[in-house]
Design a protein around this motif. Sequence first.
Motif, mmCIF file in Angstrom:
data_model
loop_
_atom_site.group_PDB
_atom_site.id
_atom_site.type_symbol
_atom_site.label_atom_id
_atom_site.label_comp_id
_atom_site.label_asym_id
_atom_site.label_seq_id
_atom_site.Cartn_x
_atom_site.Cartn_y
_atom_site.Cartn_z
ATOM 1 N N LYS A 62 7.174 -4.570 -1.605
ATOM 2 C CA LYS A 62 7.421 -3.632 -2.696
ATOM 3 C C LYS A 62 7.032 -4.246 -4.037
ATOM 4 O O LYS A 62 6.460 -3.573 -4.903
ATOM 5 C CB LYS A 62 8.898 -3.216 -2.718
ATOM 6 C CG LYS A 62 9.299 -2.225 -1.632
ATOM 7 C CD LYS A 62 10.776 -1.907 -1.698
ATOM 8 C CE LYS A 62 11.153 -0.787 -0.749
ATOM 9 N NZ LYS A 62 10.601 0.516 -1.173
ATOM 10 N N PHE A 63 7.341 -5.526 -4.192
ATOM 11 C CA PHE A 63 7.005 -6.202 -5.447
ATOM 12 C C PHE A 63 5.496 -6.208 -5.677
ATOM 13 O O PHE A 63 5.026 -5.932 -6.789
ATOM 14 C CB PHE A 63 7.548 -7.635 -5.417
ATOM 15 C CG PHE A 63 7.199 -8.444 -6.632
ATOM 16 C CD1 PHE A 63 7.862 -8.235 -7.826
ATOM 17 C CD2 PHE A 63 6.203 -9.404 -6.579
ATOM 18 C CE1 PHE A 63 7.538 -8.975 -8.953
ATOM 19 C CE2 PHE A 63 5.874 -10.153 -7.692
ATOM 20 C CZ PHE A 63 6.546 -9.938 -8.889
ATOM 21 N N LEU A 64 4.731 -6.520 -4.645
ATOM 22 C CA LEU A 64 3.270 -6.521 -4.784
ATOM 23 C C LEU A 64 2.751 -5.132 -5.147
ATOM 24 O O LEU A 64 1.850 -4.993 -5.990
ATOM 25 C CB LEU A 64 2.617 -7.008 -3.494
ATOM 26 C CG LEU A 64 2.756 -8.498 -3.158
ATOM 27 C CD1 LEU A 64 2.114 -8.798 -1.803
ATOM 28 C CD2 LEU A 64 2.119 -9.350 -4.248
ATOM 29 N N ARG B 196 0.838 -1.211 0.000
ATOM 30 C CA ARG B 196 0.000 0.000 0.000
ATOM 31 C C ARG B 196 0.868 1.254 0.000
ATOM 32 O O ARG B 196 0.539 2.235 -0.672
ATOM 33 C CB ARG B 196 -0.926 -0.009 1.212
ATOM 34 C CG ARG B 196 -1.921 1.149 1.234
ATOM 35 C CD ARG B 196 -2.866 1.041 2.395
ATOM 36 N NE ARG B 196 -2.148 1.133 3.679
ATOM 37 C CZ ARG B 196 -2.754 1.030 4.859
ATOM 38 N NH1 ARG B 196 -4.058 0.801 4.921
ATOM 39 N NH2 ARG B 196 -2.039 1.139 5.974
ATOM 40 N N LYS B 197 1.969 1.218 0.723
ATOM 41 C CA LYS B 197 2.895 2.352 0.751
ATOM 42 C C LYS B 197 3.437 2.637 -0.655
ATOM 43 O O LYS B 197 3.502 3.797 -1.084
ATOM 44 C CB LYS B 197 4.036 2.051 1.716
ATOM 45 C CG LYS B 197 5.232 2.993 1.627
ATOM 46 C CD LYS B 197 6.320 2.556 2.573
ATOM 47 C CE LYS B 197 7.628 3.308 2.313
ATOM 48 N NZ LYS B 197 8.236 2.964 1.013
ATOM 49 N N GLU B 198 3.816 1.585 -1.373
ATOM 50 C CA GLU B 198 4.344 1.779 -2.721
ATOM 51 C C GLU B 198 3.269 2.319 -3.668
ATOM 52 O O GLU B 198 3.548 3.166 -4.519
ATOM 53 C CB GLU B 198 4.909 0.458 -3.264
ATOM 54 C CG GLU B 198 6.108 -0.068 -2.512
ATOM 55 C CD GLU B 198 7.277 0.887 -2.561
ATOM 56 O OE1 GLU B 198 7.479 1.547 -3.604
ATOM 57 O OE2 GLU B 198 7.998 0.985 -1.544
ATOM 58 N N ILE B 199 2.053 1.826 -3.522
ATOM 59 C CA ILE B 199 0.956 2.311 -4.373
ATOM 60 C C ILE B 199 0.669 3.777 -4.077
ATOM 61 O O ILE B 199 0.463 4.585 -4.995
ATOM 62 C CB ILE B 199 -0.301 1.444 -4.160
ATOM 63 C CG1 ILE B 199 -0.056 0.022 -4.655
ATOM 64 C CG2 ILE B 199 -1.502 2.057 -4.884
ATOM 65 C CD1 ILE B 199 -1.163 -0.949 -4.313
ATOM 66 N N LEU C 159 11.490 -1.464 -14.942
ATOM 67 C CA LEU C 159 12.829 -1.161 -14.433
ATOM 68 C C LEU C 159 12.895 0.238 -13.830
ATOM 69 O O LEU C 159 13.578 0.458 -12.822
ATOM 70 C CB LEU C 159 13.863 -1.317 -15.549
ATOM 71 C CG LEU C 159 14.146 -2.764 -15.985
ATOM 72 C CD1 LEU C 159 14.949 -2.787 -17.279
ATOM 73 C CD2 LEU C 159 14.886 -3.520 -14.889
ATOM 74 N N LEU C 160 12.192 1.184 -14.433
ATOM 75 C CA LEU C 160 12.163 2.534 -13.874
ATOM 76 C C LEU C 160 11.463 2.556 -12.518
ATOM 77 O O LEU C 160 11.832 3.332 -11.628
ATOM 78 C CB LEU C 160 11.461 3.489 -14.851
ATOM 79 C CG LEU C 160 12.223 3.820 -16.142
ATOM 80 C CD1 LEU C 160 11.360 4.686 -17.058
ATOM 81 C CD2 LEU C 160 13.536 4.527 -15.833
ATOM 82 N N LEU C 161 10.462 1.713 -12.356
ATOM 83 C CA LEU C 161 9.754 1.634 -11.080
ATOM 84 C C LEU C 161 10.618 1.016 -9.982
ATOM 85 O O LEU C 161 10.556 1.429 -8.823
ATOM 86 C CB LEU C 161 8.483 0.795 -11.242
ATOM 87 C CG LEU C 161 7.194 1.496 -11.671
ATOM 88 C CD1 LEU C 161 6.114 0.458 -11.936
ATOM 89 C CD2 LEU C 161 6.729 2.473 -10.611
ATOM 90 N N SER C 162 11.418 0.021 -10.339
ATOM 91 C CA SER C 162 12.041 -0.824 -9.320
ATOM 92 C C SER C 162 13.529 -0.601 -9.122
ATOM 93 O O SER C 162 14.073 -1.073 -8.119
ATOM 94 C CB SER C 162 11.817 -2.297 -9.685
ATOM 95 O OG SER C 162 12.434 -2.612 -10.933
ATOM 96 N N HIS C 163 14.209 0.109 -10.023
ATOM 97 C CA HIS C 163 15.675 0.147 -9.944
ATOM 98 C C HIS C 163 16.193 0.843 -8.674
ATOM 99 O O HIS C 163 17.296 0.561 -8.219
ATOM 100 C CB HIS C 163 16.260 0.823 -11.185
ATOM 101 C CG HIS C 163 16.168 2.321 -11.168
ATOM 102 N ND1 HIS C 163 15.030 2.989 -11.571
ATOM 103 C CD2 HIS C 163 17.061 3.277 -10.788
ATOM 104 C CE1 HIS C 163 15.240 4.291 -11.441
ATOM 105 N NE2 HIS C 163 16.444 4.492 -10.972
#
Length: 275
Positions: A104-106, A9-12, A71-75
């Motif tokens: 974070k992946f979810l 939820r934090k990442e969203i 990749l831009l989201l996760s790098h």
Amino acid sequence: MTNLLIIARKEIQEGLRNRWVLATTLLLAALALTLTFLGSAPTGNVGAGRLDVVIVSLASLTIFLVPLIALLLSHDAIVGEMERGTMLLLLSYPIGRREVIFGKFLGHLAILAFATVFGYGAAAAALAATGTAIDAESLRAFLAMIASSVLLGAVFTAIGYVASALSGERSTAGGIAVGIWLFFVLIYDMALLGALVAAQGKTVPSWLLDLLLLANPTDAYRLLNLGSGEAGALSGLGGVAAHTGLSPALLLAALAVWTLAPLAAATLLFSRREL
């Protein structure tokens, strides 16, 4: 499980605050609608359904765009929080490092899934609004293309975490991410094609060709969506798929392995890293 959902939820929320969700959805929707209406021209010449042409166009777009977005989201998911000092605060709570990675992946996967479903779904909605007849087989292929596009995004999101866990600075992680994208999307297939040409017509063992195709997740995605049916005839990959022993189930399994293995590697690297 609760910790995973909290981090997701934090990442969203961060994606909404940073306009990632809106920008990604609008970009995919704009490109999907453009390809939908531009791609209607060939249908009269090849006798293919308009939705089948859209599937080929969007699958080709996905190979280039979705890995880059992922990749831009996760790098910087790990190294970025470490530079900002928020990772130390996050781990001060009763949360394990594995939960951080998978949470974070979810969250990132939810962002990608939302953008892909609504962005690409706009293409099918536009066709339906124009009164285009859509048969059940084409609709199933379209839905399968959307689902596998999300899975391809999951693959490169997980790979981005590996780059983030290995890097000491965000700029370094960004450079590695771009290099990964160039390798899998452009360089690998060019090298493979060059190797086949250098073979001067000699027969390549089918098992070797299968392994080389599975070694690149974008090739597995390409064969999954463009290797059979009307899409295979339109894209020209039907002939390639006919000479391989790669079934849809095996291609899906390969994409699943390409997701889980980098996630496990990123978790291991992060668990050994000092804050």
